[in-house]
Design an enzyme around this catalytic site. Structure first.
Site, PDB file in Angstrom:
ATOM      1  N   GLN A 251      87.239  31.710  79.839  1.00  0.00           N
ATOM      2  CA  GLN A 251      87.579  32.078  78.471  1.00  0.00           C
ATOM      3  C   GLN A 251      86.354  32.321  77.597  1.00  0.00           C
ATOM      4  O   GLN A 251      86.479  32.830  76.480  1.00  0.00           O
ATOM      5  CB  GLN A 251      88.463  31.019  77.824  1.00  0.00           C
ATOM      6  CG  GLN A 251      87.753  29.739  77.401  1.00  0.00           C
ATOM      7  CD  GLN A 251      88.698  28.774  76.725  1.00  0.00           C
ATOM      8  OE1 GLN A 251      89.834  28.589  77.154  1.00  0.00           O
ATOM      9  NE2 GLN A 251      88.244  28.148  75.656  1.00  0.00           N
TER      10      GLN A 251
ATOM     11  N   GLU B 177      85.979  35.961  76.276  1.00  0.00           N
ATOM     12  CA  GLU B 177      86.801  36.283  75.109  1.00  0.00           C
ATOM     13  C   GLU B 177      86.295  35.572  73.863  1.00  0.00           C
ATOM     14  O   GLU B 177      86.255  36.149  72.779  1.00  0.00           O
ATOM     15  CB  GLU B 177      88.258  35.906  75.383  1.00  0.00           C
ATOM     16  CG  GLU B 177      88.916  36.756  76.456  1.00  0.00           C
ATOM     17  CD  GLU B 177      90.400  36.480  76.595  1.00  0.00           C
ATOM     18  OE1 GLU B 177      90.920  35.618  75.844  1.00  0.00           O
ATOM     19  OE2 GLU B 177      91.047  37.124  77.443  1.00  0.00           O
ATOM     20  N   GLU B 178      85.916  34.317  74.016  1.00  0.00           N
ATOM     21  CA  GLU B 178      85.438  33.543  72.872  1.00  0.00           C
ATOM     22  C   GLU B 178      84.203  34.186  72.240  1.00  0.00           C
ATOM     23  O   GLU B 178      84.085  34.288  71.011  1.00  0.00           O
ATOM     24  CB  GLU B 178      85.122  32.117  73.318  1.00  0.00           C
ATOM     25  CG  GLU B 178      84.640  31.199  72.208  1.00  0.00           C
ATOM     26  CD  GLU B 178      84.404  29.782  72.693  1.00  0.00           C
ATOM     27  OE1 GLU B 178      83.627  29.055  72.040  1.00  0.00           O
ATOM     28  OE2 GLU B 178      84.984  29.394  73.726  1.00  0.00           O
ATOM     29  N   ARG B 179      83.293  34.633  73.072  1.00  0.00           N
ATOM     30  CA  ARG B 179      82.051  35.221  72.555  1.00  0.00           C
ATOM     31  C   ARG B 179      82.293  36.593  71.947  1.00  0.00           C
ATOM     32  O   ARG B 179      81.692  36.944  70.920  1.00  0.00           O
ATOM     33  CB  ARG B 179      81.005  35.272  73.669  1.00  0.00           C
ATOM     34  CG  ARG B 179      80.486  33.882  74.006  1.00  0.00           C
ATOM     35  CD  ARG B 179      79.796  33.785  75.356  1.00  0.00           C
ATOM     36  NE  ARG B 179      79.383  32.401  75.604  1.00  0.00           N
ATOM     37  CZ  ARG B 179      78.994  31.930  76.781  1.00  0.00           C
ATOM     38  NH1 ARG B 179      78.970  32.728  77.840  1.00  0.00           N
ATOM     39  NH2 ARG B 179      78.641  30.656  76.917  1.00  0.00           N
TER      40      ARG B 179
END
Length: 437
Positions: free
Chosen positions: A291, A294-296
């Site tokens: 994940q 996506e987080e970055r």
């Protein structure tokens, strides 16, 4: 494009849902966006008016317009108050966002989400950047794209109905428990343990820098569940925060992100049912790493509008502020520098959109996501420092956006992997990182 019969954000969202129900998705790449307002970012800075866009359709802009209504009415008027208080009412704000569908745009419909692809999360992240502080968007991002992706992908149906459904609806506040005092960017070094005893896991240890930790109802917890290798001995567990043995030790006093509560939390023999395990035991580290892409990317999207807004507000201020009988903006060093900074913002945007487009096609974009986060974090520091200088003494007050962003954006080069971690990842993909013996 339909026009909502009511001016409320909820009505606009329902109108947008109607578009989706009638199969209007993906019918071309035209964008719909009104003219930019003075002092605000234009939602069509990459493609103004009707025309082609690399990533967004008119439906993306309908989502953004609906969200902007909520931001302007329910959030921005209260930001200064919440900044002073050091905490925003997460349950109230999340309930409003959840009712309008913004806490689950890319989550499955059967659990209350919209069932859209990740590009819509990026569009939401961009629009959330128009909140006039960094703490609230960050907390929303934790709820939507940090505490719930692994649960969505790997959790059992029972677990998703118990934790994911109310989180998407905004009925509960979620937090992510990964970082510890001795393990920030080095996730493999966490010490918190989850020992299996009968039908329970017994949790001991502590977590640090937990966004929304003072208000959270449950935590997506990463803990060591065995004595195996550090990349294979970790599990993700849904941990209710009201269980005996969960202690919120303190609310951390931070330099920036003032409106977001951040906690240090300890666990003392906390018993959690083993059915609260997300996916397979020992796969927690892998789930967490998956994940991070996506987080970055979400974090990069979220910083674009603030940087644009600061540039525009600096232009407006330096145009009317005079030194030696002429506007500050008329100095070549000022308007040239602002032009350079605006160019840098567009370069980051282009890198982001390329990475997202490739990600949607199933590609590994870890390298590009790391590059984008590295550049965005460094640019945010450079841009706010330069613009604050042009504001003079006024930039040193808490009354203007540039000073808030100067403090808040500093976290982008630290959180979700520090700059040095991003550089190590990039070097690994370039084949230049020395191998450990």
């Amino acid at each position: 494009m339909c026009v909502a019969s009511s001016s409320t954000a909820l009505a606009m969202a329902r109108c947008w849902f109607g578009l989706r129900a009638r199969g209007a998705w993906g019918q071309g790449l035209s964008v719909l966006c009104g003219p930019a307002r003075p002092g605000s970012s234009s939602c069509a800075s990459a493609a103004s008016g009707e025309g082609a866009h690399l990533l967004y359709t008119r439906e993306h802009y309908a989502v953004r317009a609906s969200l902007r209504k909520i931001i302007d009415k329910e959030i921005n008027p209260f930001v200064d108050k919440w900044e002073e208080e050091g905490q925003f009412p997460a349950h109230k704000v999340f309930k409003t966002l959840g009712q309008a569908g913004f806490l689950g745009v890319n989550k499955p419909k059967e659990y209350g989400g919209m069932g859209l692809d990740f590009s819509y999360s990026i569009a939401v992240a961009e629009e959330l950047g128009n909140i006039r502080c960094g703490g609230i968007p960050m907390a929303i991002g934790v709820q939507t794209d940090m505490a719930t992706p692994a649960l969505t992908r790997f959790g059992s149906d029972e677990l998703k109905r118990q934790f994911l459904v109310p989180t998407i609806a905004g009925e509960v506040v979620a937090c992510l428990g990964v970082s510890e005092p001795g393990a920030g960017s080095d996730v493999a070094s966490i010490k918190t343990t989850a020992v299996r005893k009968g039908d329970d896991y017994v949790i001991n240890g502590g977590k640090m820098w937990i966004t929304s930790g003072c208000q959270a109802d449950w935590m997506c917890l990463l803990a060591n569940s065995s004595e195996g290798p550090p990349h294979q001995n970790k599990s993700l567990i849904c941990l209710p925060m009201n269980l005996p043995g969960v202690h919120v030790a303190k609310k951390i006093d931070k330099m920036g992100m003032r409106s977001s509560d951040t906690a240090q939390i300890f666990f003392e023999d906390v018993r959690v049912p083993s059915k609260y395990l997300i996916g397979e035991e020992g796969m927690g580290f892998t789930y967490q790493m998956l994940q991070f892409q996506e987080e970055r990317l979400w974090a990069v999207a979220n910083i674009l509008a603030p940087m644009e807004n600061v540039i525009q507000e600096t232009i407006d201020y330096t145009r009317q502020r005079k030194i030696y009988s002429q506007p500050v903006l008329h100095n070549q060093t000022v308007h040239f520098r602002l032009a350079e900074l605006a160019t840098e913002v567009e370069l980051v945007r282009s890198l982001l959109y390329q990475a997202v487009a490739l990600y949607l096609r199933g590609n590994d974009v870890t390298k590009l996501a790391s590059m984008a986060k590295l550049k965005a974090g460094r640019l945010a520091r450079e841009l706010t420092d330069n613009c604050l200088q042009f504001w003079g003494g006024m930039g040193f007050t808490n009354e203007v956006l540039v000073s808030k962003l100067y403090r808040d954006s500093r976290l982008l080069s630290i959180g979700a992997g520090a700059d040095e971690v991003m550089l190590s990842i990039i070097c690994k993909y370039m084949g230049t990182l020395p191998q450990k013996k």
